[in-house]
Design a protein around this motif. Structure first.
Motif, PDB file in Angstrom:
ATOM      1  N   ASP A 192      -8.976  -6.812  -3.067  1.00  0.00           N
ATOM      2  CA  ASP A 192      -7.573  -6.634  -2.732  1.00  0.00           C
ATOM      3  C   ASP A 192      -6.762  -7.852  -3.162  1.00  0.00           C
ATOM      4  O   ASP A 192      -7.222  -8.971  -3.061  1.00  0.00           O
ATOM      5  CB  ASP A 192      -7.416  -6.413  -1.216  1.00  0.00           C
ATOM      6  CG  ASP A 192      -6.013  -5.925  -0.870  1.00  0.00           C
ATOM      7  OD1 ASP A 192      -5.320  -5.405  -1.768  1.00  0.00           O
ATOM      8  OD2 ASP A 192      -5.615  -6.058   0.292  1.00  0.00           O
ATOM      9  N   GLU A 193      -5.549  -7.596  -3.623  1.00  0.00           N
ATOM     10  CA  GLU A 193      -4.619  -8.658  -4.027  1.00  0.00           C
ATOM     11  C   GLU A 193      -5.292  -9.601  -4.998  1.00  0.00           C
ATOM     12  O   GLU A 193      -5.440 -10.788  -4.760  1.00  0.00           O
ATOM     13  CB  GLU A 193      -4.124  -9.440  -2.805  1.00  0.00           C
ATOM     14  CG  GLU A 193      -3.495  -8.575  -1.737  1.00  0.00           C
ATOM     15  CD  GLU A 193      -2.235  -7.840  -2.200  1.00  0.00           C
ATOM     16  OE1 GLU A 193      -1.797  -8.023  -3.344  1.00  0.00           O
ATOM     17  OE2 GLU A 193      -1.710  -7.064  -1.382  1.00  0.00           O
TER      18      GLU A 193
ATOM     19  N   THR B 111      -4.730   0.920   0.373  1.00  0.00           N
ATOM     20  CA  THR B 111      -5.941   0.774   1.184  1.00  0.00           C
ATOM     21  C   THR B 111      -6.716   2.082   1.315  1.00  0.00           C
ATOM     22  O   THR B 111      -7.949   2.091   1.233  1.00  0.00           O
ATOM     23  CB  THR B 111      -5.573   0.267   2.600  1.00  0.00           C
ATOM     24  OG1 THR B 111      -4.592  -0.762   2.459  1.00  0.00           O
ATOM     25  CG2 THR B 111      -6.778  -0.289   3.299  1.00  0.00           C
TER      26      THR B 111
ATOM     27  N   HIS C 160      -8.052  -5.083   7.050  1.00  0.00           N
ATOM     28  CA  HIS C 160      -8.735  -3.997   6.344  1.00  0.00           C
ATOM     29  C   HIS C 160      -9.907  -3.448   7.148  1.00  0.00           C
ATOM     30  O   HIS C 160     -10.163  -2.254   7.170  1.00  0.00           O
ATOM     31  CB  HIS C 160      -9.259  -4.487   4.998  1.00  0.00           C
ATOM     32  CG  HIS C 160      -8.193  -4.587   3.947  1.00  0.00           C
ATOM     33  ND1 HIS C 160      -7.292  -3.586   3.719  1.00  0.00           N
ATOM     34  CD2 HIS C 160      -7.895  -5.552   3.070  1.00  0.00           C
ATOM     35  CE1 HIS C 160      -6.479  -3.941   2.746  1.00  0.00           C
ATOM     36  NE2 HIS C 160      -6.819  -5.138   2.333  1.00  0.00           N
TER      37      HIS C 160
END
Ligand code: ADP
Ligand code: MG
Length: 713
Positions: free
Chosen positions: A418-419, A324, A354
């Motif tokens: 993300d992911e 992150t 986040h």
């Protein structure tokens, strides 16, 4: 450009052409087959099946051996078997819904057949005294062993029929299309294929050194393995016929991603090469310093961002490796140059997580971070959209709501996803289009916790450059992993009791039932109910794949807030979800799961200062390889080491039902299992790109055609 979403010509509608030549049989809509009407066609479309070619390439997930009947007395939970017996009792009971329970006996024992959905005709048929032959997966139920929704037929009178004499293929199922129907339809498609012969898109020069069976023979074989087929090899997905198809499928995906990358890199982007003042200030304010691996990756990202074409970089790093902060530092590069950066997370909860981090880090630098999700509505939403559109907020965090209509960015220069395996490539592309104002395209940074070895990454992420954070921040207490048989369930329940008693929280993951999410949900509900009973005083909640997304999110949020002690879940639990107070993870039927998945699940705990543990429950007896795999989990918590050992352990003879990598949705190939094919796949791709470009589109259409999307789990 528009991504490769082409459908075979003539795939829509059911109208035969009036004039002109008959189109290739492959492109014929399924509605031209006998017995396929509009409504069945709709349901088939959900499986990505619209044409005869799609049917031909709808490949079995696995096979069942129904070549013999098994005495009921010898059944164990987890067996998939044919049994024959007499109905002793049939009754409808009322739970929350009506349930039909049928007790079947054969002199060696008895078994319950459980139906959650049933017709009057079925009820009529399943009377005391009827002889039945059934097939299904045996599980432990409240009244002993049972089969939920068995396939069955009467075993007396004229319906009596021997068990199958060949292996039975099991196809990917969808609501309202029975296996039997899929078998009939694939048989029809095979007949057509045999009549016209299947067009092979691999050039002869490649076929020669492939030394695998021809395409049409391979297709026939995997759809209808003969009685003498080597079961072990087939179950392991390593039969030459399967390998032939896997090779093609991997090639199609690889080519598709390579082309995508080439096209994306032709676009112009804003070079982001400031002095790095904001970056320096954030680094100074952090309570930690970056690990060596983080520094290396950050340098790679910086170099990419300075280019005048879009960065396409994947950052792989184990759970907790600190991805992150890299994203935040990259965002600051964009902000410093006067542009916007957006971060997209796959769920509301992760996006919020986040957002909180970004806000905590960036607010002291005087930067506003906006949050945008589907939940945001009305005036609040309008206000945020306005601030994004006018460029007043430099950093935006959100869910896929970020690329919905009505969202207008103002000079978006960086997109962080993300992911990524939770998003398709296509969603990523959509966000890219959003940034395409002024003829420039945003840089892309993709972050994933899925550890895969290098050769695999080259295929799975052929459209991306890959950076690896291969080091965890110092001071983590690794999760202790224990492996226990199911028979010690009581002990495991006691562990939950103890953990929650100390103020911690726990997860319980129920087994995956690949061919039916209805059964999977049901099993999870039963487990949650049983655990709630066994753990009075502990708040137990459930999440499964069939729940509406909003309800899932709500439950997850309550778990995060500490209102729930034990969360029972199917394997849907969020990747990357951060509940530092959760210290215990229990995984049922761990022997049936892939190592990568076990590792991901285990990563949900060990995020706080409490010593955490993971219990891998298995059902005895364990095969040699299953034992080895669980041992790997016990021995290491390093994701890359897990991936490496996984690759080593995979070999013929082991039944791994699931395509576990989850990176691409594939029909027959498995990136891990078929890793040895990848160097040849890469070479074949070169040959195709150099000399046989005309064959690429039809090959891709065949394998990636109507139904499959990249990267969706
Ligand atoms: P992931 O890679 O799984 O997304 P995160 O970015 O959520 O991991 O980081 C996990 C935790 O580690 C966060 O609390 C983060 O602030 C912290 N962290 C990140 N980098 C470091 C570091 N170099 N040293 C110590 N803690 C760090
Ligand atoms: Mg993360």
């Amino acid at each position: 450009m528009s991504p490769e979403r082409g459908k075979a010509a003539g795939a829509t509608g059911g109208v035969r052409p009036q004039a002109g030549p008959e189109p290739s049989y492959e492109a014929r809509p399924v509605t031209t087959l006998k017995g396929v009407g509009y409504s069945l066609a709709q349901r088939l479309a959900k499986l990505g099946v619209e044409t005869l070619q799609d049917l031909l390439f709808l490949l079995p997930l696995r096979y069942e051996d129904r070549t013999r009947t098994v005495p009921i007395g010898s059944l164990k939970p987890g067996d998939r078997a044919v049994v024959e017996g007499e109905v002793q009792l049939a009754e409808v009971v009322f739970r929350r819904k009506r349930v039909l329970l049928v007790r079947l006996a054969d002199g060696t024992g008895f078994l319950t057949l459980r139906f959650f959905y049933f017709s009057g005709a079925q009820q009529e048929q399943l009377q005391r005294g009827t002889r039945l032959k059934c097939f299904g997966e045996v599980r432990r139920g409240p009244m002993g062993l049972e089969i939920v929704h068995p396939e069955y037929r009467r075993a007396d009178g004229r319906d009596a029929q021997a068990v199958e004499d060949v292996l039975t293929p099991v196809y990917p199922a969808t609501e309202g299309v029975q296996q039997g129907r899929l078998r009939v339809l694939t048989a029809l498609a095979l007949k057509e294929a045999a009549a016209h012969s299947v067009r092979d898109w691999l050039p002869p020069e490649l076929l020669q050194d492939l030394r695998l069976p021809p395409l049409d023979a391979a297709l026939e074989y995997v759809h209808r393995p003969p009685p003498d087929a080597p079961l072990d090899l087939l179950a392991a997905g390593r039969h030459p016929a399967q390998r032939r198809l896997a090779f093609e499928e991997l090639l199609a995906h690889h080519l598709s991603l390579r082309q995508l990358r080439r096209e994306l890199q032709r676009d112009p982007a804003w070079p982001l090469a400031g002095a790095g003042e904001l970056e320096r200030r954030l680094l100074e304010s952090l309570p930690f310093s970056l690990t060596g691996a983080q520094q290396r990756v950050l340098a790679e990202v910086r170099a990419d961002l300075a280019q005048a074409h879009p960065m396409l970089r994947l950052v792989q790093g184990d759970v907790g490796s600190g991805k992150t902060v890299i994203a935040a530092l990259a965002a600051l590069r964009a902000v410093e140059a006067g542009y916007q950066a957006a971060l997209m997370a796959p769920t509301e909860l992760l996006a919020e997580q986040h957002w909180q981090n970004f806000d905590r880090w960036l607010a002291p630098l005087g930067l506003e971070v906006a949050f945008l999700s589907g939940k945001l509505a009305g005036k609040a939403r309008q206000a945020v959209l306005e601030r994004i559109g006018t460029g007043r907020v430099p950093v935006i965090v959100g869910t896929h709501a970020l690329f919905q209509e009505g969202v207008r960015f103002n000079r978006l220069a960086l997109v962080v996803v993300d992911e990524q395996h939770r998003f398709g490539v296509h969603q990523r592309l959509a966000l890219r289009e959003k940034g395409a104002a002024g003829g420039r395209f945003p840089h892309q940074l993709i972050m994933t916790a899925t550890p895969i070895p290098r050769t695999l990454a080259m295929t799975a992420y052929a459209d991306l450059d890959v950076s690896v954070i291969d080091e965890l921040p110092p001071g983590r207490t690794p999760v202790t992993t224990v492996v226990l048989p199911e028979s010690r369930r009581d002990e495991i329940v006691e562990r939950i009791h103890a953990a929650v008693g100390e103020g911690r929280q726990a997860y319980w993951v129920c087994p995956l039932i690949e061919e039916s999410d209805a059964l999977e949900a049901q099993a999870a509900e039963d487990t949650a109910a049983a655990l709630a009973e066994a753990l009075p005083g502990i708040k137990v909640a459930l999440v499964h794949g069939r729940m509406p997304a909003a309800e899932k999110e709500r439950t997850m949020a309550r778990f995060k807030a500490g209102e729930i002690g034990l969360l029972v879940a199917t394997t849907v639990i969020e990747v990357g979800v951060d509940v530092p107070n959760a210290s215990l993870m229990i995984i049922e039927n761990a022997e049936r799961m892939g190592l990568a998945q076990l590792h991901q699940l285990r990563g949900r705990v060990g995020r706080g200062q409490h010593a955490s543990s993971c219990v891998l429950m298995y059902r005895a007896p364990l095969s040699e390889t299953a034992r080895e795999r669980l041992k790997v989990m016990r021995e290491t918590t390093d994701g890359f080491e897990v991936a490496r050992r996984d690759l080593e352990l995979r070999g013929p003879g082991e039944l791994l039902g699931t395509r576990q990598t989850g990176l691409m949705q594939m029909k027959v190939a498995d990136l891990m299992r078929d890793a040895d094919l990848l160097p040849r796949v890469q070479r074949a791709a070169e040959v195709m790109l150099e000399r046989h470009t005309a064959n690429i589109a039809p090959l891709k259409r065949r394998w990636i055609g109507a139904g499959t999307r990249y990267g969706k789990v």
